[in-house]
Design an enzyme around this catalytic site. Structure first.
Site, PDB file in Angstrom:
ATOM      1  N   ASP A  42     -99.592 -29.445   2.610  1.00 49.62           N
ATOM      2  CA  ASP A  42     -98.469 -30.072   3.298  1.00 49.62           C
ATOM      3  C   ASP A  42     -98.058 -29.211   4.489  1.00 49.62           C
ATOM      4  O   ASP A  42     -97.521 -28.114   4.322  1.00 49.62           O
ATOM      5  CB  ASP A  42     -97.281 -30.219   2.331  1.00 49.62           C
ATOM      6  CG  ASP A  42     -96.147 -30.991   2.976  1.00 49.62           C
ATOM      7  OD1 ASP A  42     -96.247 -32.231   3.015  1.00 49.62           O
ATOM      8  OD2 ASP A  42     -95.188 -30.361   3.469  1.00 49.62           O
ATOM      9  N   TYR A  47     -93.403 -26.103  11.289  1.00 46.59           N
ATOM     10  CA  TYR A  47     -93.636 -24.853  10.566  1.00 46.59           C
ATOM     11  C   TYR A  47     -94.295 -23.796  11.460  1.00 46.59           C
ATOM     12  O   TYR A  47     -94.380 -22.629  11.094  1.00 46.59           O
ATOM     13  CB  TYR A  47     -94.476 -25.081   9.299  1.00 46.59           C
ATOM     14  CG  TYR A  47     -93.893 -26.109   8.355  1.00 46.59           C
ATOM     15  CD1 TYR A  47     -92.547 -26.479   8.422  1.00 46.59           C
ATOM     16  CD2 TYR A  47     -94.684 -26.738   7.388  1.00 46.59           C
ATOM     17  CE1 TYR A  47     -92.019 -27.434   7.571  1.00 46.59           C
ATOM     18  CE2 TYR A  47     -94.158 -27.685   6.527  1.00 46.59           C
ATOM     19  CZ  TYR A  47     -92.829 -28.034   6.630  1.00 46.59           C
ATOM     20  OH  TYR A  47     -92.308 -28.983   5.797  1.00 46.59           O
ATOM     21  N   LYS A  76     -96.453 -33.476   9.976  1.00 43.58           N
ATOM     22  CA  LYS A  76     -95.191 -34.191  10.260  1.00 43.58           C
ATOM     23  C   LYS A  76     -94.865 -34.164  11.748  1.00 43.58           C
ATOM     24  O   LYS A  76     -95.072 -33.164  12.424  1.00 43.58           O
ATOM     25  CB  LYS A  76     -94.052 -33.569   9.463  1.00 43.58           C
ATOM     26  CG  LYS A  76     -94.385 -33.462   7.985  1.00 43.58           C
ATOM     27  CD  LYS A  76     -93.225 -32.999   7.150  1.00 43.58           C
ATOM     28  CE  LYS A  76     -93.710 -32.636   5.766  1.00 43.58           C
ATOM     29  NZ  LYS A  76     -94.225 -31.253   5.667  1.00 43.58           N
ATOM     30  N   HIS A 107     -90.800 -36.411  10.285  1.00 45.89           N
ATOM     31  CA  HIS A 107     -90.163 -35.302   9.564  1.00 45.89           C
ATOM     32  C   HIS A 107     -88.716 -35.640   9.171  1.00 45.89           C
ATOM     33  O   HIS A 107     -88.287 -35.387   8.054  1.00 45.89           O
ATOM     34  CB  HIS A 107     -90.200 -34.038  10.432  1.00 45.89           C
ATOM     35  CG  HIS A 107     -90.264 -32.762   9.642  1.00 45.89           C
ATOM     36  ND1 HIS A 107     -91.005 -31.677  10.027  1.00 45.89           N
ATOM     37  CD2 HIS A 107     -89.677 -32.407   8.481  1.00 45.89           C
ATOM     38  CE1 HIS A 107     -90.864 -30.702   9.135  1.00 45.89           C
ATOM     39  NE2 HIS A 107     -90.061 -31.124   8.193  1.00 45.89           N
TER      40      HIS A 107
HETATM   41  N1  LIG Z   1     -90.075 -32.786   4.597  1.00 43.52           N
HETATM   42  C1  LIG Z   1     -89.183 -31.854   4.699  1.00 43.52           C
HETATM   43  O1  LIG Z   1     -88.160 -31.984   5.366  1.00 43.52           O
HETATM   44  C2  LIG Z   1     -89.433 -30.602   3.937  1.00 43.52           C
HETATM   45  C3  LIG Z   1     -88.382 -29.718   3.709  1.00 43.52           C
HETATM   46  C4  LIG Z   1     -88.637 -28.586   2.954  1.00 43.52           C
HETATM   47  C5  LIG Z   1     -89.915 -28.331   2.465  1.00 43.52           C
HETATM   48  N2  LIG Z   1     -90.932 -29.199   2.728  1.00 43.52           N
HETATM   49  C6  LIG Z   1     -92.301 -28.964   2.218  1.00 43.52           C
HETATM   50  O2  LIG Z   1     -92.201 -28.654   0.844  1.00 43.52           O
HETATM   51  C7  LIG Z   1     -92.809 -27.394   0.585  1.00 43.52           C
HETATM   52  C8  LIG Z   1     -92.084 -26.726  -0.565  1.00 43.52           C
HETATM   53  O3  LIG Z   1     -90.724 -26.486  -0.231  1.00 43.52           O
HETATM   54  P1  LIG Z   1     -90.177 -25.026   0.091  1.00 43.52           P
HETATM   55  O4  LIG Z   1     -91.307 -24.217   0.594  1.00 43.52           O
HETATM   56  O5  LIG Z   1     -88.987 -25.139   0.922  1.00 43.52           O
HETATM   57  O6  LIG Z   1     -89.676 -24.495  -1.269  1.00 43.52           O
HETATM   58  P2  LIG Z   1     -90.164 -24.465  -2.804  1.00 43.52           P
HETATM   59  O7  LIG Z   1     -91.568 -24.817  -2.971  1.00 43.52           O
HETATM   60  O8  LIG Z   1     -89.111 -25.202  -3.534  1.00 43.52           O
HETATM   61  O9  LIG Z   1     -89.905 -22.938  -3.110  1.00 43.52           O
HETATM   62  C9  LIG Z   1     -90.633 -21.938  -2.513  1.00 43.52           C
HETATM   63  C10 LIG Z   1     -90.052 -20.644  -3.038  1.00 43.52           C
HETATM   64  O10 LIG Z   1     -90.225 -20.592  -4.443  1.00 43.52           O
HETATM   65  C11 LIG Z   1     -90.991 -19.478  -4.807  1.00 43.52           C
HETATM   66  N3  LIG Z   1     -91.891 -19.914  -5.869  1.00 43.52           N
HETATM   67  C12 LIG Z   1     -92.961 -20.733  -5.770  1.00 43.52           C
HETATM   68  N4  LIG Z   1     -93.525 -20.901  -6.951  1.00 43.52           N
HETATM   69  C13 LIG Z   1     -92.793 -20.195  -7.833  1.00 43.52           C
HETATM   70  C14 LIG Z   1     -92.888 -19.951  -9.232  1.00 43.52           C
HETATM   71  N5  LIG Z   1     -93.862 -20.485  -9.950  1.00 43.52           N
HETATM   72  N6  LIG Z   1     -91.958 -19.167  -9.809  1.00 43.52           N
HETATM   73  C15 LIG Z   1     -90.972 -18.610  -9.088  1.00 43.52           C
HETATM   74  N7  LIG Z   1     -90.835 -18.781  -7.778  1.00 43.52           N
HETATM   75  C16 LIG Z   1     -91.747 -19.576  -7.157  1.00 43.52           C
HETATM   76  C17 LIG Z   1     -91.708 -19.038  -3.555  1.00 43.52           C
HETATM   77  O11 LIG Z   1     -91.879 -17.651  -3.520  1.00 43.52           O
HETATM   78  P3  LIG Z   1     -93.317 -16.945  -3.253  1.00 43.52           P
HETATM   79  O12 LIG Z   1     -93.916 -17.551  -2.029  1.00 43.52           O
HETATM   80  O13 LIG Z   1     -92.944 -15.521  -3.105  1.00 43.52           O
HETATM   81  O14 LIG Z   1     -94.118 -17.222  -4.498  1.00 43.52           O
HETATM   82  C18 LIG Z   1     -90.733 -19.448  -2.452  1.00 43.52           C
HETATM   83  O15 LIG Z   1     -89.759 -18.445  -2.287  1.00 43.52           O
HETATM   84  C19 LIG Z   1     -92.677 -26.659   1.928  1.00 43.52           C
HETATM   85  O16 LIG Z   1     -93.549 -25.542   2.009  1.00 43.52           O
HETATM   86  C20 LIG Z   1     -92.982 -27.765   2.883  1.00 43.52           C
HETATM   87  O17 LIG Z   1     -94.392 -27.973   2.950  1.00 43.52           O
HETATM   88  C21 LIG Z   1     -90.697 -30.345   3.430  1.00 43.52           C
END
Ligand SMILES: NC(=O)c1ccc[n+]([C@@H]2O[C@H](COP(=O)([O-])OP(=O)(O)OC[C@H]3O[C@@H](n4cnc5c(N)ncnc54)[C@H](OP(=O)(O)O)[C@@H]3O)[C@@H](O)[C@H]2O)c1
Length: 301
Positions: A42, A47, A76, A107
């Site tokens: 994704d 980003y 996006k 997005h």
């Molecule tokens: N469409 C949108 O508007 C939008 C908005 C936000 C996000 N996104 C997409 O969604 C993806 C995921 O969202 P996000 O990156 O914001 O947050 P997330 O996946 O909810 O959380 C990422 C955080 O959680 C930690 N983490 C991951 N796996 C873990 C586990 N098993 N145990 C404990 N901690 C864990 C990671 O740390 P480490 O890296 O240190 O493991 C990082 O700090 C994004 O990368 C992006 O591609 C889209």
């Protein structure tokens, strides 16, 4: 495990989000993710790491680790490129060293002033107000044949009636809606509405995003109800949450730069939650959104 979108295309249920992934780690993380079994990535212009992702993918293809057709890439369209979809799409493809995308998402359902392809600032006018200037032209781009699929994304605060409106005018039915959802922000009504209309829902921020593992933040990774379930299944809370989302027919795209967590987040298909577990998780829906861009934009989305 995969799901089939309303356009017949299959998408892996577990993908890897690359937002806020440290640039120098990206190649190693993506290559390891592919070795673990990830086939869905994704990405987004916003980003600002498409080039690094592209380098990793190129190496994966060149070394025969995986074939392009076996990988699902989401990109996006950023807010101020809505009138420049073709150029923005070409720019992303070039940076990613790809000749097609699998999924192109809008997005956010807002359009800000365009200040150049590949730039992703949200520019305010002299009065400090964010400018808004056009409507979506994604369908035109799809007609050009450059996109295999066309999908629209709405964030959670985009109301169900607005999705209904989009369904009324869209000539190509949206296939995916990517929203923030996790146990503290469950969004059941929007998910049910999307499902009723054949729209697949992907959960972003499924681990709490920037608030995950941060001392002092309210994180469901520490929630007692979820911890109890983690103990019951000998899993981590992160795995419980991913399994819960998959149980709700969602696609998940957790981001991690840690190889052991890539493995952990991918290992969620060897147990199943019961209906009682699902009811227990329902009790912790505090309507707590972690990712709220309106805070910096002054625009409610
Ligand atoms: N469409 C949108 O508007 C939008 C908005 C936000 C996000 N996104 C997409 O969604 C993806 C995921 O969202 P996000 O990156 O914001 O947050 P997330 O996946 O909810 O959380 C990422 C955080 O959680 C930690 N983490 C991951 N796996 C873990 C586990 N098993 N145990 C404990 N901690 C864990 C990671 O740390 P480490 O890296 O240190 O493991 C990082 O700090 C994004 O990368 C992006 O591609 C889209």
């Amino acid at each position: 495990m995969t799901t089939t979108l309303n356009n017949g295309i299959t998408m892996s249920l577990t993908g890897l989000g690359v937002w806020r992934m440290e640039e120098k780690l990206i190649k190693n993380v993506i290559l390891n993710a592919i070795k673990i079994g990830y086939r869905h990535f994704d990405c987004a212009a916003k980003y600002q790491n498409e080039a690094e992702v592209g380098e990793a993918l190129a190496e994966a293809f060149d070394t025969g680790l995986v074939k392009r057709e076996d990988i699902f890439i989401t990109i996006k369209l950023w807010n101020f490129d809505h009138r420049h979809v073709l150029e923005a799409c070409k720019d992303s493809l070039k940076k990613l060293q790809l000749d097609y995308l699998d999924l192109y998402l809008v997005h956010y359902p807002i359009v800000t002033k365009h200040t150049g392809i590949g730039k992703t600032a949200s520019v305010r006018d002299e009065d400090g107000v964010l400018d808004i200037d056009s409507t979506i032209s994604l369908e035109t781009t799809w007609q050009s044949g450059m996109l295999w699929k066309i999908c629209f994304q709405w964030d959670c605060n985009y109301s169900v009636p607005l999705i209904g409106e989009c369904l009324a005018y869209a000539k190509v039915k949206p296939a995916v809606n990517q929203i923030e959802t996790h146990p503290y922000f469950q969004c059941d009504s929007i998910i049910k509405f999307c499902r009723k209309h054949g729209i697949c829902v992907t959960a972003h921020t499924s681990q709490g995003g920037a608030t995950a593992n941060v001392d002092g933040s309210v994180s469901f990774l520490e929630d007692p109800v979820l911890k109890k379930l983690a103990d019951k299944y000998k899993k981590t809370v992160a795995q419980i949450v991913l399994c819960w989302n998959i149980h709700r027919n969602m696609v998940v795209i957790p981001k991690s730069s840690k190889i052991e967590r890539l493995q952990e987040n991918f290992s969620v298909f060897d147990f199943e939650l019961t209906e009682k577990d699902m009811v227990d998780i329902m009790s912790v829906d505090w309507k707590l959104r972690c990712n709220q861009p309106a805070k910096s934009w002054d625009i409610f989305v």
